[in-house]
Design an enzyme around this catalytic site. Structure first.
Site, PDB file in Angstrom:
ATOM      1  CB  SER A  53      -0.856   0.007   1.266  1.00 52.76           C
ATOM      2  OG  SER A  53      -1.523   1.243   1.422  1.00 52.76           O
ATOM      3  CE1 TYR A 101      -3.907  -1.752   5.871  1.00 56.01           C
ATOM      4  CE2 TYR A 101      -3.476   0.494   5.119  1.00 56.01           C
ATOM      5  CZ  TYR A 101      -3.774  -0.837   4.850  1.00 56.01           C
ATOM      6  OH  TYR A 101      -3.921  -1.259   3.537  1.00 56.01           O
TER       7      TYR A 101
HETATM    8  P1  NDP Z   1     -11.543  -5.862   0.746  1.00 56.85           P
HETATM    9  O1  NDP Z   1     -12.014  -5.646   2.128  1.00 56.85           O
HETATM   10  O2  NDP Z   1     -12.486  -5.623  -0.375  1.00 56.85           O
HETATM   11  O3  NDP Z   1     -10.941  -7.333   0.592  1.00 56.85           O
HETATM   12  C1  NDP Z   1     -10.156  -7.924   1.599  1.00 56.85           C
HETATM   13  C2  NDP Z   1     -10.033  -9.416   1.332  1.00 56.85           C
HETATM   14  O4  NDP Z   1      -9.186  -9.980   2.333  1.00 56.85           O
HETATM   15  C3  NDP Z   1     -11.367 -10.127   1.402  1.00 56.85           C
HETATM   16  O5  NDP Z   1     -11.467 -11.059   0.364  1.00 56.85           O
HETATM   17  C4  NDP Z   1     -11.327 -10.832   2.744  1.00 56.85           C
HETATM   18  O6  NDP Z   1     -12.030 -12.062   2.656  1.00 56.85           O
HETATM   19  C5  NDP Z   1      -9.829 -11.106   2.908  1.00 56.85           C
HETATM   20  N1  NDP Z   1      -9.477 -11.227   4.315  1.00 56.85           N
HETATM   21  C6  NDP Z   1      -9.508 -10.258   5.258  1.00 56.85           C
HETATM   22  N2  NDP Z   1      -9.185 -10.771   6.459  1.00 56.85           N
HETATM   23  C7  NDP Z   1      -8.934 -12.079   6.269  1.00 56.85           C
HETATM   24  C8  NDP Z   1      -8.569 -13.138   7.130  1.00 56.85           C
HETATM   25  N3  NDP Z   1      -8.389 -12.947   8.444  1.00 56.85           N
HETATM   26  N4  NDP Z   1      -8.392 -14.379   6.607  1.00 56.85           N
HETATM   27  C9  NDP Z   1      -8.590 -14.584   5.288  1.00 56.85           C
HETATM   28  N5  NDP Z   1      -8.930 -13.629   4.427  1.00 56.85           N
HETATM   29  C10 NDP Z   1      -9.114 -12.393   4.907  1.00 56.85           C
HETATM   30  O7  NDP Z   1     -10.248  -4.936   0.586  1.00 56.85           O
HETATM   31  P2  NDP Z   1      -9.234  -4.667  -0.624  1.00 56.85           P
HETATM   32  O8  NDP Z   1      -9.546  -5.480  -1.797  1.00 56.85           O
HETATM   33  O9  NDP Z   1      -9.155  -3.214  -0.789  1.00 56.85           O
HETATM   34  O10 NDP Z   1      -7.883  -5.145   0.060  1.00 56.85           O
HETATM   35  C11 NDP Z   1      -7.035  -6.130  -0.494  1.00 56.85           C
HETATM   36  C12 NDP Z   1      -5.596  -5.805  -0.132  1.00 56.85           C
HETATM   37  O11 NDP Z   1      -5.227  -4.575  -0.754  1.00 56.85           O
HETATM   38  C13 NDP Z   1      -5.351  -5.624   1.364  1.00 56.85           C
HETATM   39  O12 NDP Z   1      -4.107  -6.210   1.688  1.00 56.85           O
HETATM   40  C14 NDP Z   1      -5.293  -4.104   1.528  1.00 56.85           C
HETATM   41  O13 NDP Z   1      -4.520  -3.729   2.630  1.00 56.85           O
HETATM   42  C15 NDP Z   1      -4.644  -3.718   0.207  1.00 56.85           C
HETATM   43  N6  NDP Z   1      -4.839  -2.338  -0.199  1.00 56.85           N
HETATM   44  C16 NDP Z   1      -6.095  -1.804  -0.328  1.00 56.85           C
HETATM   45  C17 NDP Z   1      -6.245  -0.477  -0.731  1.00 56.85           C
HETATM   46  C18 NDP Z   1      -7.563   0.203  -0.820  1.00 56.85           C
HETATM   47  O14 NDP Z   1      -7.605   1.461  -0.830  1.00 56.85           O
HETATM   48  N7  NDP Z   1      -8.670  -0.517  -0.944  1.00 56.85           N
HETATM   49  C19 NDP Z   1      -5.066   0.345  -1.073  1.00 56.85           C
HETATM   50  C20 NDP Z   1      -3.805  -0.315  -0.880  1.00 56.85           C
HETATM   51  C21 NDP Z   1      -3.707  -1.611  -0.488  1.00 56.85           C
HETATM   52  P3  NDP Z   1     -13.020 -12.624   3.786  1.00 56.85           P
HETATM   53  O15 NDP Z   1     -13.669 -11.463   4.457  1.00 56.85           O
HETATM   54  O16 NDP Z   1     -13.964 -13.512   3.021  1.00 56.85           O
HETATM   55  O17 NDP Z   1     -12.131 -13.404   4.691  1.00 56.85           O
HETATM   56  C1  8X3 Z   2      -5.172   1.491   1.697  1.00 57.25           C
HETATM   57  C2  8X3 Z   2      -4.955   2.903   1.304  1.00 57.25           C
HETATM   58  O1  8X3 Z   2      -4.630   5.258   2.217  1.00 57.25           O
HETATM   59  O2  8X3 Z   2      -6.426   3.943   3.166  1.00 57.25           O
HETATM   60  O3  8X3 Z   2      -3.975   0.827   1.947  1.00 57.25           O
HETATM   61  O4  8X3 Z   2      -4.155   3.443   3.711  1.00 57.25           O
HETATM   62  S1  8X3 Z   2      -5.048   3.930   2.670  1.00 57.25           S
END
Ligand code: NDP
Ligand code: 8X3
Length: 256
Positions: free
Chosen positions: A142, A155
């Site tokens: 991220s 985070y």
């Molecule tokens: P979502 O919340 O849409 O997706 C998160 C996914 O992670 C879900 O499929 C969830 O599945 C899974 N997950 C969460 N906790 C667990 C757990 N304990 N065990 C297994 N699976 C888990 O978020 P994003 O798609 O945005 O996030 C995906 C990645 O991208 C993360 O690592 C996030 O930090 C990163 N990211 C996101 C950004 C954003 O702005 N959205 C920006 C930068 C990075 P389930 O609930 O079914 O377990």
């Molecule tokens: C997710 C983007 O800016 O919310 O990693 O941390 S931010």
């Protein structure tokens, strides 16, 4: 896409957001898929959807559970057991509170899922890549792993750890035929903020209002690009933001 159609990819957190968009893109590219997450109903529906395009298998487990993670991955059916591509994507933020107000359960969740869970999955998958001298691990970091923003404390620390582990794996796996890459997105419109704000949809929607944020499909396209480079090319580290974002705290919100 001829290269990807012969590969098996395991995607953690494939039930929503970036993981789901990546699963869709890789299914379309003909990749065999292992989809993971905790929401069994969503996994079931996705297996049904993608099985029209490719071979697909799901594993329902919490990446915090070391034993379940190790067992599930080690017991994959033979046709899915040789993982060529690991997308370490599962993760979330929990809370947005200053150091003194933050809750220890939120801190535990972020360290346990974003860092320790990623390690458990990696340790379960990478040894067979080493044996076969081939593989590609992609980490979802991220911009929070490159800078710190107010109330982002743990985070940001967890994503700095992902950045460090991306470097560490590339160093330790050097010479073993395995590519290690990280993609560091800025704001992407997914369920991320809904999880961060514990189901408060109105507050979550505010995060993506007033500008054009990245969509999960934007990141999935980049992942496909990173995966489809020639064998000698490894994209080590890639940061991506929408046009309106300059840093974690500078976002040009002008759209009504
Ligand atoms: P979502 O919340 O849409 O997706 C998160 C996914 O992670 C879900 O499929 C969830 O599945 C899974 N997950 C969460 N906790 C667990 C757990 N304990 N065990 C297994 N699976 C888990 O978020 P994003 O798609 O945005 O996030 C995906 C990645 O991208 C993360 O690592 C996030 O930090 C990163 N990211 C996101 C950004 C954003 O702005 N959205 C920006 C930068 C990075 P389930 O609930 O079914 O377990
Ligand atoms: C997710 C983007 O800016 O919310 O990693 O941390 S931010």
């Amino acid at each position: 896409m001829a290269l990807l159609s012969q590969k098996t990819a395991l995607i953690t957190g494939a039930t929503s957001g970036i993981g789901l968009a990546t699963a869709r893109a890789l299914a379309q590219a003909g990749c065999r898929l292992v989809l993971t997450g905790r929401r069994a109903q969503r996994l079931k529906a996705l297996v049904k959807e993608f099985s029209e395009l490719t071979a697909v298998h799901s594993l329902c487990f919490d990446v915090r559970d070391r034993k379940a993670t190790t067992q599930m991955i080690s017991q994959l059916p033979e046709e899915f057991s040789q993982i060529d591509i690991l997308i370490n994507n599962a993760g979330n933020a929990h809370g947005l509170d200053s150091f003194e107000d933050a809750n220890l359960d939120d801190w535990d969740a972020m360290i346990d899922i974003n860092v320790k869970g990623l390690l458990y999955v990696s340790k379960a998958v990478i040894p067979q890549m080493i044996k076969r001298k081939t593989g590609h691990v992609i980490h979802l970091g991220s911009t929070a792993g490159k800078e710190i923003y107010p109330k982002g404390n743990v985070y940001c620390a967890s994503k700095h750890a992902v950045d460090a582990l991306n470097h560490a794996m590339r160093i330790d796996l050097n010479g073993k035929g395995i590519k290690v890459s990280a993609i560091h997105p800025g704001l992407v419109e997914t369920e991320f903020s809904e999880v961060r704000f514990k189901g408060d949809k109105a507050r979550a929607q505010q995060v993506y209002k007033g500008y054009n944020p990245l969509q999960p499909e934007d990141i999935a396209e980049i992942i496909v690009f990173v995966l489809s480079r020639p064998p000698h090319v490894n994209i080590a580290d890639l940061m991506v933001m929408c046009l309106d974002q300059a840093s974690s705290t500078i976002v040009n919100k002008t759209v009504e």
